[in-house]
Enzyme design. Structure first.
Site, PDB file in Angstrom:
ATOM      1  N   CYS A   1       0.826  -1.205   0.000  1.00 40.53           N
ATOM      2  CA  CYS A   1       0.000   0.000   0.000  1.00 40.53           C
ATOM      3  C   CYS A   1       0.855   1.247   0.000  1.00 40.53           C
ATOM      4  O   CYS A   1       2.062   1.213   0.244  1.00 40.53           O
ATOM      5  CB  CYS A   1      -0.904   0.042   1.245  1.00 40.53           C
ATOM      6  SG  CYS A   1      -1.971  -1.391   1.473  1.00 40.53           S
TER       7      CYS A   1
ATOM      8  N   ASP B   1      20.080  37.210 -13.118  1.00 37.02           N
ATOM      9  CA  ASP B   1      18.681  37.413 -13.476  1.00 37.02           C
ATOM     10  C   ASP B   1      18.218  38.761 -12.921  1.00 37.02           C
ATOM     11  O   ASP B   1      18.284  38.997 -11.709  1.00 37.02           O
ATOM     12  CB  ASP B   1      17.812  36.282 -12.904  1.00 37.02           C
ATOM     13  CG  ASP B   1      16.377  36.367 -13.372  1.00 37.02           C
ATOM     14  OD1 ASP B   1      15.644  37.215 -12.835  1.00 37.02           O
ATOM     15  OD2 ASP B   1      15.992  35.605 -14.270  1.00 37.02           O
TER      16      ASP B   1
END
Length: 484
Positions: free
Chosen positions: A32, A447
Site C-alpha cells: 500500500c 537574473d
C-alpha cells in the site's frame, strides 16, 4: 527515515509520503501507500520498500483500495544527479521499453551489469522490474478508463506479448484484465477509447499545488500553433502538441483550483505505445512529482522568502515536454521580453513547424525538429545574424548528439556544453538546465528580476545560498512576487 518513523507515517495515514516509500503486509500479501485508509496493520507484519517494483518483486500485490501504483513519483529522482537518479528519470521516460537495459546503460555511461547492481542495491529492483511496474500501471489505467481492446492495451503499455501482459496483471493485481476492466466500469471511470475524447488520465500530485501560477507561466509563453490556453482563471485548459519517440500527440490538461490531488488530462496519440512517455513528459512539464512539503520547510523558514512562500503555497517549477524545443526557444528569446520571445517562436513555428495531419482547434503544428533548424536560413526571423547563428548552432549540436538534454544526462556537463556553444549566455544555459533538465536547484546567473527582488526585500546578495537545494522554486517565487 528509519523504519519506525515510516511506521508512524503509516499509522497517521500521512499523504506527504505517498510515493516516497511503500509498505507491505506479510499476512495479507498486499502492498500500500502510506495514506491507505485501511486498518493499520501490526508493526511486526509490516515490510517497507523504496519502490512499488521492489514490493512486487517481494511477492506482494497492489492494494485495490489505495492504488499504490498511482501515487506521484518520488521527488528524490528530480533532485538526485547520481546514476540512480538519472536511471530512474530515463526509465520513467520509457527508455528500457524502447532500447532495453543495454540502451539505458549506454545513456548512463555505465555497463549494464553496473546499472543492474546499483539499482538492485539501493531500490531493491533492477531496471527491468522498475519498467515492468510502470507498464502494469499504464495497463491498469487503460483497462479501467478506456474501451480499447485488451491486445491494444497490452502493446500500448509496452508489453512484448499479450501473454506477458496477462501474467503480469494477474501477479501484480491478483485479478485478470477483464476483472480490472469490470471494476473500472462499476466505479464509473470509463470514458471510451481513444476517439474524439482521447485517452483520459488523472495526473496525481502531492500536497498543495499552485495551479493558477503554473498555468499563468505557461500561458504567457504559449506559442500559437503549438500551444494554447483557454478559459477563465481557475478553470483554464492548457493544450499543446507533442513530438514523441514513435509519433506525435496532443495533450490537454485542465487547471485544478481545488487541490483535489490530481489534474484531469486527455491525450490524443498517433501511436498508443507513446502513452507512458507522453504522460511522464507532462508530469515533468507540470512538476507533478515535486515535494512541496520539503520546499516549504526550507524556503518558508527563510526570513526573505517566507512571506512569499506563505502567499503562494504549492509553487511549482515548470519543466518541459521536449528539452530540445525548450533549448531552441531559450536561445531564440534570450535577453528579450517574454512577449517578444513568444512572437519569434510563432514565426519559427509557422515557417518550419511540421503540420499535424489534421488541426485540433488552434493546434496545427509540431515544434520544428532540430535537424531542420540546423540547416535552415531562418531569414523569416527579424533578429541579428548572430542570434540566427546561435539557434543553428544549438540545433546542430542537439541533432548530432554532441550536446544531450535527455532525462538522464549529467546536468553540470550539459550546462557546460551549452555555454561552450556560440551565442549561448550563462543565463540561458542555467534556464535550460532548470526547465529542460528539471534541476530543482538553479538560479540563473544575473537574473534582473532576482536582483530586483532581493533589493526590494532588503536581502543580502548571497541570501540565495541558504535556499539550496530548492533555488529553482525560490526563483519562481521571486518571479511571481507582488510588486506591492
Amino acid at each position: 527515515m528509519d523504519e519506525e518513523s515510516r511506521y508512524e507515517a503509516v499509522c497517521s495515514r500521512d499523504a506527504r509520503f505517498d510515493g516516497e516509500f511503500f509498505f507491505a503486509v506479510a499476512t495479507t500479501g498486499i502492498y500500500c501507500r502510506p495514506s491507505c485508509p485501511a486498518v493499520t496493520p501490526k508493526r511486526q507484519n509490516v515490510r517497507f520498500y523504496p519502490t512499488a517494483a521492489a514490493a512486487q518483486r517481494g511477492g506482494f500485490r497492489a492494494c485495490r483500495r489505495c492504488r499504490p501504483d498511482a501515487v506521484p513519483g518520488s521527488a528524490e529522482w528530480n533532485a538526485r544527479a547520481d546514476v540512480v537518479g538519472r536511471a530512474m528519470r530515463l526509465i520513467g521516460d520509457g527508455v528500457v521499453d524502447r532500447e532495453g537495459v543495454a540502451g539505458l546503460a549506454v545513456r548512463l555511461g555505465y555497463s549494464a551489469r553496473q546499472v543492474q547492481r546499483q539499482l538492485n542495491a539501493e531500490l531493491g529492483a533492477g531496471p527491468v522490474a522498475l519498467a515492468r511496474a510502470q507498464r502494469a500501471h499504464t495497463a491498469r489505467v487503460l483497462l479501467q478508463t478506456t474501451e480499447l481492446q485488451v491486445a491494444d492495451v497490452a502493446f500500448a503499455a509496452g508489453f512484448a506479448s499479450v501473454r506477458q501482459f496477462n501474467d503480469t496483471i494477474r501477479e501484480i493485481y491478483a485479478a485478470t484484465p477483464s476483472a480490472l476492466r469490470d471494476a473500472g466500469r462499476r466505479a464509473g471511470e470509463r470514458s471510451g477509447g481513444q476517439g474524439p475524447g482521447g485517452v483520459p488520465l488523472r495526473l496525481a500530485y502531492r500536497g498543495r499545488y499552485a495551479a493558477a501560477e503554473l498555468f499563468d507561466f505557461l500561458g504567457c509563453r504559449a506559442v500559437a500553433g503549438v500551444e494554447e490556453l483557454a478559459g477563465e482563471r481557475g478553470h483554464r485548459v492548457y493544450r499543446r502538441t507533442l513530438r514523441l519517440p514513435r509519433g506525435w500527440g496532443v495533450a490537454e490538461v485542465t487547471e485544478d483550483a481545488g487541490d483535489r490531488g490530481w489534474l484531469a488530462c486527455r491525450l490524443w496519440l498517433s501511436e498508443l505505445q507513446d502513452l507512458t512517455c507522453a504522460t511522464q513528459r507532462l508530469r515533468r512539464l507540470l512538476d507533478l512529482d515535486a515535494d512541496p512539503y520539503a520546499v516549504a520547510d526550507r524556503l518558508g523558514a527563510d526570513p526573505v522568502l517566507g512571506p512569499l512562500v506563505a502567499r503562494r503555497p504549492g509553487m511549482r517549477a515548470p519543466g518541459a515536454v521536449d528539452p530540445a524545443e525548450l533549448a531552441v526557444r531559450a536561445v531564440l528569446g534570450q535577453g528579450l521580453p517574454v512577449a517578444a520571445a513568444r512572437r519569434l517562436g510563432e514565426v519559427l513555428v509557422a515557417a518550419y513547424g511540421e503540420p499535424l495531419p489534421a488541426p485540433q482547434g488552434g493546434l496545427t503544428r509540431l515544434f520544428p525538429a532540430v535537424a531542420v533548424l540546423a540547416q535552415a536560413p531562418l531569414a523569416e526571423l527579424e533578429v541579428t545574424e548572430e542570434r540566427r547563428a546561435a539557434v543553428r548552432a544549438v540545433s546542430a549540436a542537439l541533432a548530432e548528439g554532441s550536446v544531450l538534454l535527455d532525462a538522464g544526462v549529467d546536468r553540470e556537463q550539459a550546462e557546460r556544453e551549452l555555454r561552450a556553444l556560440p551565442g549561448v549566455s550563462a543565463w540561458t544555459a542555467g534556464y535550460v538546465r532548470m526547465r529542460a533538465l528539471g534541476d530543482p536547484d538553479v538560479l540563473p546567473a544575473r537574473d534582473p528580476l532576482v536582483r530586483a527582488g532581493l533589493r526590494a526585500l532588503g536581502a543580502a546578495p548571497d541570501a540565495a545560498e541558504g535556499w539550496r537545494p530548492w533555488r529553482s522554486y525560490a526563483l519562481h517565487h521571486l518571479w511571481h512576487r507582488d510588486p506591492r
